[in-house]
Design an enzyme around this catalytic site. Structure first.
Site, PDB file in Angstrom:
ATOM      1  N   ASN A  29      -1.101   6.543  -2.542  1.00  0.00           N
ATOM      2  CA  ASN A  29      -0.257   6.179  -0.990  1.00  0.00           C
ATOM      3  C   ASN A  29       1.277   6.393  -0.995  1.00  0.00           C
ATOM      4  OD1 ASN A  29       0.187   4.922   1.063  1.00  0.00           O
ATOM      5  ND2 ASN A  29      -0.905   3.271   1.802  1.00  0.00           N
ATOM      6  N   HIS A  39      -4.044   9.895   6.604  1.00  0.00           N
ATOM      7  CA  HIS A  39      -3.655   9.317   5.996  1.00  0.00           C
ATOM      8  C   HIS A  39      -3.691   8.291   4.504  1.00  0.00           C
ATOM      9  CE1 HIS A  39      -0.225   6.440   4.264  1.00  0.00           C
ATOM     10  NE2 HIS A  39      -1.233   5.691   5.525  1.00  0.00           N
ATOM     11  N   CYS A  73       4.545   4.368   7.582  1.00  0.00           N
ATOM     12  CA  CYS A  73       2.950   5.762   6.610  1.00  0.00           C
ATOM     13  C   CYS A  73       2.747   6.687   8.409  1.00  0.00           C
ATOM     14  CB  CYS A  73       1.668   4.163   7.071  1.00  0.00           C
ATOM     15  SG  CYS A  73       1.859   3.087   5.729  1.00  0.00           S
TER      16      CYS A  73
HETATM   17  O1  UT7 Z   1      -1.122   2.529   4.299  1.00  0.00           O
HETATM   18  C1  UT7 Z   1      -1.559   1.665   4.689  1.00  0.00           C
HETATM   19  C2  UT7 Z   1      -1.123  -0.167   4.519  1.00  0.00           C
HETATM   20  N1  UT7 Z   1      -2.127  -0.312   3.393  1.00  0.00           N
HETATM   21  C3  UT7 Z   1      -3.220   0.129   4.035  1.00  0.00           C
HETATM   22  O2  UT7 Z   1      -4.075   0.110   4.175  1.00  0.00           O
HETATM   23  C4  UT7 Z   1      -4.169  -1.372   2.663  1.00  0.00           C
HETATM   24  C5  UT7 Z   1      -5.809  -1.958   3.242  1.00  0.00           C
HETATM   25  N2  UT7 Z   1      -5.947  -2.788   2.907  1.00  0.00           N
HETATM   26  C6  UT7 Z   1      -6.703  -2.702   1.335  1.00  0.00           C
HETATM   27  O3  UT7 Z   1      -7.068  -1.528   1.200  1.00  0.00           O
HETATM   28  C7  UT7 Z   1      -7.425  -3.239   0.651  1.00  0.00           C
HETATM   29  O4  UT7 Z   1      -7.193  -4.628   0.939  1.00  0.00           O
HETATM   30  C8  UT7 Z   1      -7.045  -3.632  -0.698  1.00  0.00           C
HETATM   31  C9  UT7 Z   1      -7.376  -3.100  -1.576  1.00  0.00           C
HETATM   32  C10 UT7 Z   1      -5.406  -4.038  -0.316  1.00  0.00           C
HETATM   33  C11 UT7 Z   1      -7.532  -4.847  -1.749  1.00  0.00           C
HETATM   34  O5  UT7 Z   1      -8.888  -5.157  -1.099  1.00  0.00           O
HETATM   35  P1  UT7 Z   1     -10.138  -6.388  -1.113  1.00  0.00           P
HETATM   36  O6  UT7 Z   1     -11.124  -5.895  -1.624  1.00  0.00           O
HETATM   37  O7  UT7 Z   1      -9.629  -6.411   0.943  1.00  0.00           O
HETATM   38  O8  UT7 Z   1      -9.282  -7.421  -1.427  1.00  0.00           O
HETATM   39  P2  UT7 Z   1      -8.624  -8.856  -1.522  1.00  0.00           P
HETATM   40  O9  UT7 Z   1      -7.453  -8.556  -1.046  1.00  0.00           O
HETATM   41  O10 UT7 Z   1      -9.234  -9.615  -0.133  1.00  0.00           O
HETATM   42  O11 UT7 Z   1      -8.295  -9.854  -3.184  1.00  0.00           O
HETATM   43  C12 UT7 Z   1      -9.520  -9.532  -3.119  1.00  0.00           C
HETATM   44  C13 UT7 Z   1      -9.415 -10.671  -5.069  1.00  0.00           C
HETATM   45  C14 UT7 Z   1      -7.907 -11.160  -4.832  1.00  0.00           C
HETATM   46  O12 UT7 Z   1      -8.498 -12.351  -5.928  1.00  0.00           O
HETATM   47  P3  UT7 Z   1      -9.039 -13.434  -5.371  1.00  0.00           P
HETATM   48  O13 UT7 Z   1      -8.386 -14.441  -4.524  1.00  0.00           O
HETATM   49  O14 UT7 Z   1     -10.836 -13.220  -4.491  1.00  0.00           O
HETATM   50  O15 UT7 Z   1      -9.930 -14.886  -6.922  1.00  0.00           O
HETATM   51  C15 UT7 Z   1      -7.237 -11.012  -5.112  1.00  0.00           C
HETATM   52  O16 UT7 Z   1      -5.973 -11.994  -6.092  1.00  0.00           O
HETATM   53  O17 UT7 Z   1      -8.943  -9.497  -5.720  1.00  0.00           O
HETATM   54  C16 UT7 Z   1      -7.636  -9.714  -5.979  1.00  0.00           C
HETATM   55  N3  UT7 Z   1      -6.866  -8.586  -6.275  1.00  0.00           N
HETATM   56  C17 UT7 Z   1      -6.846  -7.545  -7.505  1.00  0.00           C
HETATM   57  N4  UT7 Z   1      -7.648  -8.136  -8.805  1.00  0.00           N
HETATM   58  C18 UT7 Z   1      -7.126  -7.366  -9.278  1.00  0.00           C
HETATM   59  C19 UT7 Z   1      -5.734  -8.232  -5.505  1.00  0.00           C
HETATM   60  N5  UT7 Z   1      -5.931  -7.311  -6.283  1.00  0.00           N
HETATM   61  C20 UT7 Z   1      -5.537  -7.132  -7.549  1.00  0.00           C
HETATM   62  C21 UT7 Z   1      -5.781  -6.337  -8.007  1.00  0.00           C
HETATM   63  N6  UT7 Z   1      -6.707  -6.378  -9.289  1.00  0.00           N
HETATM   64  N7  UT7 Z   1      -4.627  -4.998  -8.373  1.00  0.00           N
END
Ligand code: UT7
Length: 331
Positions: free
Chosen positions: A288, A258, A113
């Site tokens: 992204n 970014h 990135c």
């Molecule tokens: O380019 C640079 C690199 N990337 C980034 O900067 C990304 C940084 N991180 C993020 O943007 C966020 O962490 C995400 C958007 C990827 C995820 O959001 P979050 O609020 O951190 O969610 P999480 O990973 O803690 O997951 C919460 C819940 C989980 O379910 P349980 O375990 O609570 O039942 C995930 O399985 O959300 C679930 N989940 C989804 N649900 C619906 C993860 N992805 C999805 C999805 N749709 N696409």
């Protein structure tokens, strides 16, 4: 010592638009979840037959046209990508061939990135050292063909997307003119596995294994950890780059962060105490695109007249590595 200016910008995204609802038909997710957690409404993915080098070619031609520069004048290509069309050689040579450039250096930069910021800093160093006077810097990615488009991969599949952005950098000698004023670059390999693609990799015997396709071959991300570091490292780095330039956040006309997640951009904005009109985001439309987010956003800003001569612009990135960095320019 010459100064480095951005003489022209260009970008290209594939025609195919993929909405959140379309993704919800492929995995267990919803438009509401994606918009709330990431700010993304839609993104662009390539169709079969399109390529990263192809997107980069169009972006580069637009940047060259904007700079009124013939491809024959380009002295080096820096191509930032984490998703080259082939394992080897890198995309730099494919772009050199596609553009019909001279037999000039073509260098692939693999800093994920942060690839565009790193490439910009390398090009700036070349120009300031008098090695080259005209350099094409490109960030281009095809993420869509490498993602796990299923519920298992939903935390990355809804974020990453395809696109290319390019800038033409040129040397000049006007101390008061447009110039890169400072940059700031970092890495911390402690977190290498927090966002990575494990295989194929030369550590494995043999390198290519059928079982890897379903396991180690997709991006794995600890989203919360990446989020936490990104939202603090980017503002810290912007301040450092501004300080190298003898400036502070109050001097900024525009910040291009970014486009990782709209929530991260909002935290960066708050940390730097910037108004909405001082920060540019397009993640809602483009997702992204890794190394391409910043040059695409920059080109959109330039074409929309968001920058006027003399404005102070900062660009900042954070991603896999962890690698992060910022650049500050006088437009
Ligand atoms: O380019 C640079 C690199 N990337 C980034 O900067 C990304 C940084 N991180 C993020 O943007 C966020 O962490 C995400 C958007 C990827 C995820 O959001 P979050 O609020 O951190 O969610 P999480 O990973 O803690 O997951 C919460 C819940 C989980 O379910 P349980 O375990 O609570 O039942 C995930 O399985 O959300 C679930 N989940 C989804 N649900 C619906 C993860 N992805 C999805 C999805 N749709 N696409």
């Amino acid at each position: 010592m010459p100064y480095t200016q951005i003489a022209g910008t260009g970008h290209c995204v594939p025609e195919r638009v993929v909405t959140n609802d379309e993704l919800a038909g492929m995995m267990d997710t919803t438009d509401e979840w994606i918009q709330q957690r990431t700010g993304i409404r839609e993104r662009h993915w390539i169709r079969e037959g399109e390529s990263g080098a192809g997107l980069a070619k169009v972006a580069s031609e637009r940047a060259l046209a904007a700079a009124h520069i013939d491809v024959g004048e380009v002295e080096a290509i820096l191509f930032a990508t984490v998703s080259p069309d082939h394992m080897a050689p890198g995309n730099g040579v494919f772009l050199q061939r596609e553009l019909g450039a001279g037999m000039i250096p073509a260098i692939d930069i693999r800093t994920q990135c942060s690839g565009f910021i790193y490439s910009l800093s390398i090009a700036d160093a070349y120009i300031r050292a008098g090695v080259f006077r005209t350099i094409l810097v490109v960030g281009a990615e095809v993420q869509s063909t490498g993602m796990d488009i299923s519920t298992r991969g939903r935390n990355t599949a809804v974020i990453f997307a395809d696109g290319a952005g390019a800038v033409v950098l040129q040397a000049h000698d006007d101390a008061a003119g447009s110039a890169i004023l400072g940059w700031d670059l970092h890495s911390d390999g402690t977190f290498a596995e927090k966002l990575w693609v494990d295989a194929p990799g030369a550590i494995y015997h043999p390198r290519n294994q059928a079982t890897h396709i379903e396991t180690k071959g997709f991006a794995q991300m600890d989203g919360k950890e990446v989020f936490r570091h990104a939202s603090t490292r980017m503002p810290e780095s912007v301040r450092a780059a501004l300080s190298h330039a003898g400036l502070s956040a109050s001097d900024l006309a525009l910040l291009i962060p970014h486009q990782a997640n709209l929530r991260i951009s909002e935290m960066v904005q708050r940390n730097l105490e910037l108004r909405d009109d001082q920060v540019y985001n397009n993640i809602d439309r483009l997702g992204n695109t890794t190394a391409a987010t910043i040059p695409i956003a920059l080109d959109e800003c330039v074409r929309a007249g968001r920058l006027k001569r003399g404005d102070i612009l900062a660009m900042t990135a954070f991603g896999s590595g962890f690698l992060w960095g910022s650049a500050v320019l006088r437009w």
